[in-house]
Design an enzyme around this catalytic site. Structure first.
Site, mmCIF file in Angstrom:
data_model
loop_
_atom_site.group_PDB
_atom_site.id
_atom_site.type_symbol
_atom_site.label_atom_id
_atom_site.label_comp_id
_atom_site.label_asym_id
_atom_site.label_seq_id
_atom_site.Cartn_x
_atom_site.Cartn_y
_atom_site.Cartn_z
ATOM 1 N N GLY A 121 0.845 -1.188 0.000
ATOM 2 C CA GLY A 121 0.000 0.000 0.000
ATOM 3 C C GLY A 121 0.875 1.229 0.000
ATOM 4 O O GLY A 121 2.099 1.131 0.147
ATOM 5 N N GLN A 169 3.775 9.689 1.587
ATOM 6 C CA GLN A 169 5.021 8.964 1.345
ATOM 7 C C GLN A 169 5.714 9.387 0.056
ATOM 8 O O GLN A 169 6.864 9.051 -0.167
ATOM 9 C CB GLN A 169 4.761 7.448 1.330
ATOM 10 N N CYS A 201 7.195 -1.032 6.485
ATOM 11 C CA CYS A 201 6.731 0.224 5.899
ATOM 12 C C CYS A 201 7.812 0.746 4.963
ATOM 13 O O CYS A 201 8.990 0.753 5.327
ATOM 14 C CB CYS A 201 6.465 1.241 7.012
ATOM 15 N N LEU A 202 7.410 1.174 3.775
ATOM 16 C CA LEU A 202 8.375 1.682 2.797
ATOM 17 C C LEU A 202 9.103 2.916 3.323
ATOM 18 O O LEU A 202 10.201 3.220 2.890
ATOM 19 C CB LEU A 202 7.676 2.016 1.477
ATOM 20 N N HIS A 251 -2.894 0.522 8.315
ATOM 21 C CA HIS A 251 -1.529 1.074 8.228
ATOM 22 C C HIS A 251 -1.532 2.373 7.413
ATOM 23 O O HIS A 251 -0.937 3.373 7.813
ATOM 24 C CB HIS A 251 -0.621 0.014 7.582
ATOM 25 N N GLU A 252 -2.234 2.357 6.273
ATOM 26 C CA GLU A 252 -2.226 3.542 5.395
ATOM 27 C C GLU A 252 -3.044 4.698 5.998
ATOM 28 O O GLU A 252 -2.662 5.856 5.864
ATOM 29 C CB GLU A 252 -2.751 3.186 3.997
ATOM 30 N N HIS A 275 -0.900 6.529 8.278
ATOM 31 C CA HIS A 275 -0.034 7.493 7.582
ATOM 32 C C HIS A 275 -0.740 8.836 7.396
ATOM 33 O O HIS A 275 -0.139 9.892 7.558
ATOM 34 C CB HIS A 275 0.360 6.976 6.197
HETATM 35 CO CO CO Z 1 3.869 2.631 5.618
#
Ligand code: CO
Length: 171
Positions: A46, A51, A93-94, A135-136, A139
């Site tokens: 995702g 991000q 997480c990226l 999770h998103e 963010h």
């Molecule tokens: Co993340």
């Protein structure tokens, strides 16, 4: 479409709250396209707009079942309406490089959001996809997985990340 650079910890933008989308125009479409290209390039499960540096309430969920597929769901101004049960599993997480940690999440969620044309939809997600959407949405509220673990674990990661960044700088 353009692949964007992913913003990583400790960039302070990751702590900021994203603003709701008010215009469903070509700019929004371009943002979603860029996010999709960036997410599939990794690939990630995702991606939230913050991000790639845009503080806007847009998130993508990767729905591809194999690497030849580029299927995703875009949720604009999402809202979690209901949470049910709990699950605890490893999450990455990226924006938090080289880190996986157990995070507790609801097992099932009901979510409401708009599509890129501004139409409202309701979804129910379970297990992995429920984890991804939570999770998103985190963010979009300026919350990282690092905010969902113990302060000791967080301190250890911070230390490791500092060293890593120092090393990258000197290379
Ligand atoms: Co993340």
């Amino acid at each position: 479409m353009a692949k964007k650079e992913i913003v990583t910890y400790p960039n302070p933008i990751l702590k900021k709250k994203s603003k709701p989308i008010t215009a469903f125009d070509s700019e929004l479409k371009r943002l979603v396209d860029d996010m999709a290209e960036t997410m599939f390039a990794v690939p990630g499960s995702g991606l939230a707009a913050v991000q790639i540096g845009a503080l806007l309430q847009v998130l993508l969920m990767n729905l591809s079942e194999n690497e030849n597929e580029n299927k995703y769901l875009a949720l604009i101004n999402p809202e979690i309406l209901e949470k049910q049960g709990t699950q605890s599993d490893k999450e990455g997480c990226l924006s938090v490089p080289d880190y996986f940690t157990k995070v507790k999440r609801a097992q099932k969620v009901k979510v409401q959001g708009l599509d890129i044309n501004g139409n409202e939809h309701k979804y129910e997600f379970e297990d992995w996809l429920a984890r991804v959407v939570q999770h998103e949405v985190d963010h979009l509220n300026g919350i990282l997985i690092l905010d969902r673990i113990s302060s000791l674990k967080r301190a250890l990661y911070k230390k490791r990340r500092k060293k890593q960044l120092k090393k990258e700088k000197s290379e």
